[in-house]
Scaffold this motif. Structure first.
Motif, PDB file in Angstrom:
ATOM      1  N   MET A  35      -9.594  17.132  -1.045  1.00  0.00           N
ATOM      2  CA  MET A  35      -8.134  17.036  -1.061  1.00  0.00           C
ATOM      3  C   MET A  35      -7.640  15.598  -1.154  1.00  0.00           C
ATOM      4  O   MET A  35      -6.451  15.365  -1.375  1.00  0.00           O
ATOM      5  CB  MET A  35      -7.553  17.689   0.204  1.00  0.00           C
ATOM      6  CG  MET A  35      -7.915  19.137   0.380  1.00  0.00           C
ATOM      7  SD  MET A  35      -7.143  19.865   1.839  1.00  0.00           S
ATOM      8  CE  MET A  35      -5.425  19.852   1.323  1.00  0.00           C
ATOM      9  N   ARG A  36      -8.512  14.657  -1.011  1.00  0.00           N
ATOM     10  CA  ARG A  36      -8.105  13.258  -0.999  1.00  0.00           C
ATOM     11  C   ARG A  36      -7.704  12.802  -2.397  1.00  0.00           C
ATOM     12  O   ARG A  36      -8.497  12.911  -3.344  1.00  0.00           O
ATOM     13  CB  ARG A  36      -9.257  12.400  -0.480  1.00  0.00           C
ATOM     14  CG  ARG A  36      -9.047  10.907  -0.564  1.00  0.00           C
ATOM     15  CD  ARG A  36     -10.178  10.196   0.150  1.00  0.00           C
ATOM     16  NE  ARG A  36     -10.281   8.797  -0.252  1.00  0.00           N
ATOM     17  CZ  ARG A  36     -10.936   7.868   0.455  1.00  0.00           C
ATOM     18  NH1 ARG A  36     -11.527   8.208   1.585  1.00  0.00           N
ATOM     19  NH2 ARG A  36     -11.001   6.631   0.043  1.00  0.00           N
ATOM     20  N   PRO A  37      -6.498  12.265  -2.578  1.00  0.00           N
ATOM     21  CA  PRO A  37      -6.072  11.796  -3.906  1.00  0.00           C
ATOM     22  C   PRO A  37      -6.943  10.651  -4.406  1.00  0.00           C
ATOM     23  O   PRO A  37      -7.408   9.816  -3.618  1.00  0.00           O
ATOM     24  CB  PRO A  37      -4.631  11.329  -3.672  1.00  0.00           C
ATOM     25  CG  PRO A  37      -4.193  12.018  -2.414  1.00  0.00           C
ATOM     26  CD  PRO A  37      -5.428  12.139  -1.567  1.00  0.00           C
ATOM     27  N   GLN A  38      -7.137  10.619  -5.698  1.00  0.00           N
ATOM     28  CA  GLN A  38      -7.915   9.544  -6.299  1.00  0.00           C
ATOM     29  C   GLN A  38      -7.057   8.276  -6.415  1.00  0.00           C
ATOM     30  O   GLN A  38      -5.844   8.354  -6.620  1.00  0.00           O
ATOM     31  CB  GLN A  38      -8.408   9.961  -7.682  1.00  0.00           C
ATOM     32  CG  GLN A  38      -9.418  11.089  -7.650  1.00  0.00           C
ATOM     33  CD  GLN A  38     -10.657  10.715  -6.855  1.00  0.00           C
ATOM     34  OE1 GLN A  38     -11.279   9.682  -7.100  1.00  0.00           O
ATOM     35  NE2 GLN A  38     -11.015  11.556  -5.887  1.00  0.00           N
ATOM     36  N   PRO A  39      -7.679   7.107  -6.284  1.00  0.00           N
ATOM     37  CA  PRO A  39      -6.915   5.859  -6.426  1.00  0.00           C
ATOM     38  C   PRO A  39      -6.478   5.663  -7.865  1.00  0.00           C
ATOM     39  O   PRO A  39      -7.112   6.181  -8.792  1.00  0.00           O
ATOM     40  CB  PRO A  39      -7.916   4.788  -5.986  1.00  0.00           C
ATOM     41  CG  PRO A  39      -9.255   5.391  -6.269  1.00  0.00           C
ATOM     42  CD  PRO A  39      -9.105   6.856  -6.015  1.00  0.00           C
ATOM     43  N   PRO A  40      -5.400   4.918  -8.081  1.00  0.00           N
ATOM     44  CA  PRO A  40      -4.941   4.678  -9.457  1.00  0.00           C
ATOM     45  C   PRO A  40      -5.922   3.798 -10.216  1.00  0.00           C
ATOM     46  O   PRO A  40      -6.570   2.926  -9.641  1.00  0.00           O
ATOM     47  CB  PRO A  40      -3.599   3.975  -9.260  1.00  0.00           C
ATOM     48  CG  PRO A  40      -3.699   3.335  -7.899  1.00  0.00           C
ATOM     49  CD  PRO A  40      -4.548   4.268  -7.078  1.00  0.00           C
ATOM     50  N   THR A  41      -6.026   4.053 -11.495  1.00  0.00           N
ATOM     51  CA  THR A  41      -6.896   3.215 -12.335  1.00  0.00           C
ATOM     52  C   THR A  41      -6.110   2.056 -12.942  1.00  0.00           C
ATOM     53  O   THR A  41      -6.687   1.042 -13.337  1.00  0.00           O
ATOM     54  CB  THR A  41      -7.505   4.049 -13.471  1.00  0.00           C
ATOM     55  OG1 THR A  41      -6.452   4.700 -14.195  1.00  0.00           O
ATOM     56  CG2 THR A  41      -8.443   5.117 -12.902  1.00  0.00           C
ATOM     57  N   ASP A  42      -4.787   2.210 -13.018  1.00  0.00           N
ATOM     58  CA  ASP A  42      -3.945   1.144 -13.556  1.00  0.00           C
ATOM     59  C   ASP A  42      -3.121   0.563 -12.405  1.00  0.00           C
ATOM     60  O   ASP A  42      -2.288   1.243 -11.826  1.00  0.00           O
ATOM     61  CB  ASP A  42      -3.013   1.679 -14.640  1.00  0.00           C
ATOM     62  CG  ASP A  42      -2.195   2.876 -14.169  1.00  0.00           C
ATOM     63  OD1 ASP A  42      -2.733   3.670 -13.372  1.00  0.00           O
ATOM     64  OD2 ASP A  42      -1.024   2.988 -14.585  1.00  0.00           O
ATOM     65  N   LEU A  43      -3.394  -0.677 -12.062  1.00  0.00           N
ATOM     66  CA  LEU A  43      -2.718  -1.310 -10.941  1.00  0.00           C
ATOM     67  C   LEU A  43      -1.402  -1.924 -11.407  1.00  0.00           C
ATOM     68  O   LEU A  43      -1.358  -2.667 -12.384  1.00  0.00           O
ATOM     69  CB  LEU A  43      -3.611  -2.394 -10.329  1.00  0.00           C
ATOM     70  CG  LEU A  43      -4.922  -1.911  -9.702  1.00  0.00           C
ATOM     71  CD1 LEU A  43      -5.699  -3.087  -9.121  1.00  0.00           C
ATOM     72  CD2 LEU A  43      -4.655  -0.870  -8.627  1.00  0.00           C
ATOM     73  N   SER A  44      -0.349  -1.592 -10.707  1.00  0.00           N
ATOM     74  CA  SER A  44       0.957  -2.160 -11.008  1.00  0.00           C
ATOM     75  C   SER A  44       1.403  -3.022  -9.836  1.00  0.00           C
ATOM     76  O   SER A  44       0.905  -2.877  -8.712  1.00  0.00           O
ATOM     77  CB  SER A  44       1.973  -1.045 -11.257  1.00  0.00           C
ATOM     78  OG  SER A  44       2.022  -0.171 -10.129  1.00  0.00           O
ATOM     79  N   THR A  45       2.336  -3.900 -10.081  1.00  0.00           N
ATOM     80  CA  THR A  45       2.856  -4.755  -9.014  1.00  0.00           C
ATOM     81  C   THR A  45       3.788  -3.940  -8.129  1.00  0.00           C
ATOM     82  O   THR A  45       4.761  -3.347  -8.623  1.00  0.00           O
ATOM     83  CB  THR A  45       3.612  -5.954  -9.592  1.00  0.00           C
ATOM     84  OG1 THR A  45       2.710  -6.713 -10.412  1.00  0.00           O
ATOM     85  CG2 THR A  45       4.161  -6.831  -8.474  1.00  0.00           C
ATOM     86  N   VAL A  46       3.477  -3.900  -6.846  1.00  0.00           N
ATOM     87  CA  VAL A  46       4.275  -3.144  -5.881  1.00  0.00           C
ATOM     88  C   VAL A  46       4.674  -4.096  -4.763  1.00  0.00           C
ATOM     89  O   VAL A  46       3.841  -4.823  -4.216  1.00  0.00           O
ATOM     90  CB  VAL A  46       3.483  -1.952  -5.310  1.00  0.00           C
ATOM     91  CG1 VAL A  46       4.320  -1.211  -4.272  1.00  0.00           C
ATOM     92  CG2 VAL A  46       3.067  -1.000  -6.426  1.00  0.00           C
ATOM     93  N   HIS A  47       5.945  -4.110  -4.430  1.00  0.00           N
ATOM     94  CA  HIS A  47       6.448  -5.000  -3.393  1.00  0.00           C
ATOM     95  C   HIS A  47       6.512  -4.269  -2.050  1.00  0.00           C
ATOM     96  O   HIS A  47       6.874  -3.089  -1.982  1.00  0.00           O
ATOM     97  CB  HIS A  47       7.830  -5.525  -3.767  1.00  0.00           C
ATOM     98  CG  HIS A  47       7.842  -6.317  -5.043  1.00  0.00           C
ATOM     99  ND1 HIS A  47       7.301  -7.582  -5.127  1.00  0.00           N
ATOM    100  CD2 HIS A  47       8.305  -6.004  -6.279  1.00  0.00           C
ATOM    101  CE1 HIS A  47       7.450  -8.034  -6.361  1.00  0.00           C
ATOM    102  NE2 HIS A  47       8.045  -7.096  -7.082  1.00  0.00           N
ATOM    103  N   ARG A  48       6.183  -5.003  -0.999  1.00  0.00           N
ATOM    104  CA  ARG A  48       6.188  -4.406   0.334  1.00  0.00           C
ATOM    105  C   ARG A  48       7.554  -3.867   0.725  1.00  0.00           C
ATOM    106  O   ARG A  48       7.655  -2.812   1.361  1.00  0.00           O
ATOM    107  CB  ARG A  48       5.712  -5.436   1.361  1.00  0.00           C
ATOM    108  CG  ARG A  48       4.206  -5.656   1.368  1.00  0.00           C
ATOM    109  CD  ARG A  48       3.824  -6.771   2.325  1.00  0.00           C
ATOM    110  NE  ARG A  48       4.102  -8.082   1.746  1.00  0.00           N
ATOM    111  CZ  ARG A  48       4.009  -9.226   2.422  1.00  0.00           C
ATOM    112  NH1 ARG A  48       3.690  -9.223   3.704  1.00  0.00           N
ATOM    113  NH2 ARG A  48       4.243 -10.375   1.828  1.00  0.00           N
TER     114      ARG A  48
END
Length: 342
Positions: A35-48
């Motif tokens: 059930m664990r979601p897979q990590p993204p393969t395309d990393l985008s800039t995400v702000h805290r």
């Protein structure tokens, strides 16, 4: 018997007897791995700041609190930062003695010498007089291995404890709360203006040590300015932030799915239990959403000898003189795809 010792004992017992029913598995990540979601393969800039606002919206908390929602790498990381700050302000800390041994490891690593209080078979808050220094009480809601939320009376007792001194605060570990919004007791404690809330994607999304939020009380902003700065200077990695963004947006329904799966596993456990053992589990633990810990007023030795069940003694979770034990619903026998006969 401590956790590592019990794991070795458990493996020996299960290897020696194929008829022994394992009701002591505690690794939810292993049990629910598909059930664990897979990590993204395309990393985008995400702000805290954007993640903080997304987290607040999900749990129906005021958007204007975003400046007080400290992004971290999970509850364990968050507590480590908080505990070091508590040491710097010479605070007194109270920890539950029978919930999570890592609480004490983190406190000692920060130079603290915490007091303790039991939660089994029911929480008993410390009764010592108010201290002139800052005083913090850590509680989990819901609590494991108690397997339930704080009752109304228990929340009232915590509020009464806070009311005995203006220097008292409560730290709420809500990592096992998989619902939206947070439990009524948690929200009631937040309303006191004397609470710090800790949460993460650890249990709901099955991603430990990745992303969490420590919500500082807005009313205490000047007092906790140094703590806030400590979080800002120790952020998650860009990969962790990207994963957290994906979990909160594209996989927002996973916690509900986890709750449903754990409820199904609990039902399968209950079907396997003798009636007198089932009756020994408190109703609040049997019905708590997403729960997989079930305390019983029966010693683990008795359960193994008389019922053929391998349960966890309370010592696995910390120090407590209670004679009962803990059942869990995570073993393969309670997986709906298992071929084990029921």
């Amino acid at each position: 018997m401590k956790f590592d010792e019990f794991q070795e004992f458990r493996q020996r017992q299960l290897s020696a007897s194929s008829s022994l029913l394992d009701v002591a598995e505690t690794n939810v990540y292993r049990a629910l791995a598909p059930m664990r979601p897979q990590p993204p393969t395309d990393l985008s800039t995400v702000h805290r700041c954007d993640l903080a606002r997304a987290w607040l919206r999900r749990f129906e908390l005021p958007d204007e609190w975003s400046g007080h929602a400290m992004v971290c790498r999970g509850v364990r990381h968050g507590l480590g930062v908080v505990f070091h700050w508590l040491h710097s302000v010479q605070a007194r800390l109270w920890l539950p003695s029978d919930v999570y041994p890592v609480y004490f490891e983190l406190a000692h690593a920060a130079g603290l010498e915490p007091g303790s209080y039991p939660t089994l078979p029911a929480p008993v808050l410390p009764r010592s007089p108010a201290h002139p220094r800052p005083e913090y009480l850590l509680l989990a809601n819901p609590s494991k291995p108690l397997g339930r939320y704080l009752s109304d009376a228990e929340c009232a007792a915590v509020i009464s404890w806070l009311g005995e001194s203006p220097r008292r605060r409560v730290l709420i570990d809500s990592v096992y709360d998989l619902g939206v919004p947070f439990a009524a007791g948690t929200r009631r404690l937040l309303d006191t203006g004397r609470a710090v809330l800790l949460h993460s994607v650890t249990k709901g999304w099955l991603w430990p040590r990745t992303f969490g939020v420590v919500l500082l009380d807005p009313a205490q902003a000047p007092e906790q300015a140094e703590l806030a700065e400590a979080f800002r200077s120790d952020p998650p990695t860009s990969e962790q932030l990207s994963l957290a963004d994906r979990l909160l947006t594209e996989h927002s329904d996973v916690p509900r799915q986890v709750v449903d799966e754990l409820a199904a596993r609990a039902d399968r456990l209950f079907e396997r239990l003798p009636e007198d053992v089932l009756r020994a589990i408190p109703a609040a633990s049997r019905t708590c959403p997403g729960n997989y810990f079930f305390p019983v007023e029966i010693p683990a030795e008795t359960l193994q000898r008389e019922y053929g069940m391998l349960a966890a003694p309370v010592s696995v979770f910390g120090q407590n003189n209670w004679s009962g034990s803990i059942l869990t619903s995570l073993a393969d026998a309670f997986d709906g795809t298992s071929t084990v006969l029921r």
